[in-house]
Enzyme design. Sequence first.
Site, mmCIF file in Angstrom:
data_model
loop_
_atom_site.group_PDB
_atom_site.id
_atom_site.type_symbol
_atom_site.label_atom_id
_atom_site.label_comp_id
_atom_site.label_asym_id
_atom_site.label_seq_id
_atom_site.Cartn_x
_atom_site.Cartn_y
_atom_site.Cartn_z
ATOM 1 N N SER A 111 0.822 -1.207 0.000
ATOM 2 C CA SER A 111 0.000 0.000 0.000
ATOM 3 C C SER A 111 0.862 1.265 0.000
ATOM 4 O O SER A 111 1.955 1.283 0.573
ATOM 5 C CB SER A 111 -0.901 0.011 1.234
ATOM 6 O OG SER A 111 -1.553 1.261 1.384
ATOM 7 N N TYR A 134 -2.294 5.576 -4.396
ATOM 8 C CA TYR A 134 -3.348 6.562 -4.176
ATOM 9 C C TYR A 134 -2.963 7.823 -4.938
ATOM 10 O O TYR A 134 -1.780 8.181 -4.999
ATOM 11 C CB TYR A 134 -3.507 6.899 -2.700
ATOM 12 C CG TYR A 134 -4.221 5.856 -1.889
ATOM 13 C CD1 TYR A 134 -5.488 5.417 -2.255
ATOM 14 C CD2 TYR A 134 -3.644 5.307 -0.743
ATOM 15 C CE1 TYR A 134 -6.155 4.450 -1.506
ATOM 16 C CE2 TYR A 134 -4.308 4.353 0.017
ATOM 17 C CZ TYR A 134 -5.561 3.926 -0.381
ATOM 18 O OH TYR A 134 -6.217 2.985 0.357
ATOM 19 N N THR A 160 -5.954 2.561 -6.834
ATOM 20 C CA THR A 160 -7.202 2.577 -6.074
ATOM 21 C C THR A 160 -8.010 3.818 -6.438
ATOM 22 O O THR A 160 -7.523 4.940 -6.346
ATOM 23 C CB THR A 160 -6.923 2.540 -4.564
ATOM 24 O OG1 THR A 160 -6.291 1.287 -4.242
ATOM 25 C CG2 THR A 160 -8.212 2.652 -3.771
ATOM 26 N N LYS A 256 -8.616 -0.711 -8.972
ATOM 27 C CA LYS A 256 -9.306 -1.258 -7.798
ATOM 28 C C LYS A 256 -10.401 -0.302 -7.320
ATOM 29 O O LYS A 256 -10.193 0.908 -7.244
ATOM 30 C CB LYS A 256 -8.301 -1.478 -6.668
ATOM 31 C CG LYS A 256 -8.865 -2.117 -5.413
ATOM 32 C CD LYS A 256 -7.741 -2.406 -4.429
ATOM 33 C CE LYS A 256 -8.242 -3.094 -3.181
ATOM 34 N NZ LYS A 256 -9.034 -2.200 -2.319
ATOM 35 N N HIS A 280 -13.972 -1.476 -1.053
ATOM 36 C CA HIS A 280 -12.945 -1.122 -0.066
ATOM 37 C C HIS A 280 -13.216 -1.806 1.286
ATOM 38 O O HIS A 280 -13.028 -1.231 2.357
ATOM 39 C CB HIS A 280 -12.863 0.396 0.116
ATOM 40 C CG HIS A 280 -11.465 0.900 0.356
ATOM 41 N ND1 HIS A 280 -10.673 1.403 -0.646
ATOM 42 C CD2 HIS A 280 -10.700 0.953 1.481
ATOM 43 C CE1 HIS A 280 -9.499 1.774 -0.143
ATOM 44 N NE2 HIS A 280 -9.495 1.481 1.144
#
Length: 387
Positions: A111, A134, A160, A256, A280
């Site tokens: 992440s 992100y 994402t 995603k 999520h």
Amino acid sequence: MTAKLSTITCIEDLRVIAKRRVPRMFYDYADSGAWTEGTYRANESDFQKIKLRQRVAVNMEGRSLRTTLAGHDVAMPLAIAPTGLTGMQHADGEILAAKAAAEFGVPFTLSTMSICSLEDVAAATGKPFWFQLYVMRDREFVGNLIDRAKAAGCSALVLTLDLQILGQRHKDIKNGLSTPPKPTLRNLINLATKPRWCMGMLGTKRRTFGNIVGHAKGVSDLSSLSSWTAEQFDPRLSWDDVEWIKQRWGGKLILKGILDVEDAQLAANSGADALIVSNHGGRQLDGAMSSIAAVPSIADAVGSKIEVWMDGGVRSGQDILKAVALGARGAMIGRAFLYGLGAYGQDGVRRVLEILYKEMDTTMALCGRRSLVPGDRSILLPGTYPV
């Protein structure tokens, strides 16, 4: 495998142990959803409604779960999903999970909001992993993250799309979630009951967001990090940004956070290699449909144009098999591997993967199959699954 781990027979066993060993705020961070947590609960419960067809007198020899995800060979149709603060479930958590995944033969996704940095995981594993991105307001930082992922040898980028506005998770507010924990009386009392976790944290230097601190402008310590993250998630994210990221990255791209057929069609037209049907983990839009309920319509609409995967609520190998039967090429796990990590570190993550593999293999055999074909709904009992 140790004798103690050999008696761990399901993901729920690991969840119970993790709850006992991980500090309250970090366990709750992983094991919670937005607002009423209705979508979070539906992700699991909707799997349970789907029933399987038992078949007999069928040759079950020579079974295989091997497949490919976005061109990557995998031991089973599964990848480890990106989860923030993984290194707060267990010291050096991202490194340990990445090692367990590499050994087992499934992808690990790091992440953006990880504790161990891209460089940490690359140095410790020596094998390719995936990176989740992100989109922040600071596009220079985003571009640098992409470049760092390339330099770290990441073999796919997971973008994402469903976290540009943060959903509210009541437990995080009530627990005063912070990394590392603030030394309040309540936190200190709770930490005193978690000696294994504390000893692990004392033995590592990785205690904050490794991909951000020292890399983002003006973020050199924890106090500046808090204000930066609150301001940086960009609500203006658009499909134009997806195109820019695709061009900047130049490799395998996975999108995603798709839950709607219209968005799935846009994703398929974007040129991405795969999409992940996801809400999520029920942590964003409470009241949205469960991930597994959304899979069939999305797979039917775009499955011939783009690989369709899913995450959310996967707690067993049977869940993965059901997702594949409904049209997903594979599934991702988040909470399931975090429970294993929080309970036993790297060995716990390995045990999670062993459990899921065994459950999936055995179920496939008892359904009369030696391999899985995405969209083969004939292994499911009619009337019990979403269409």
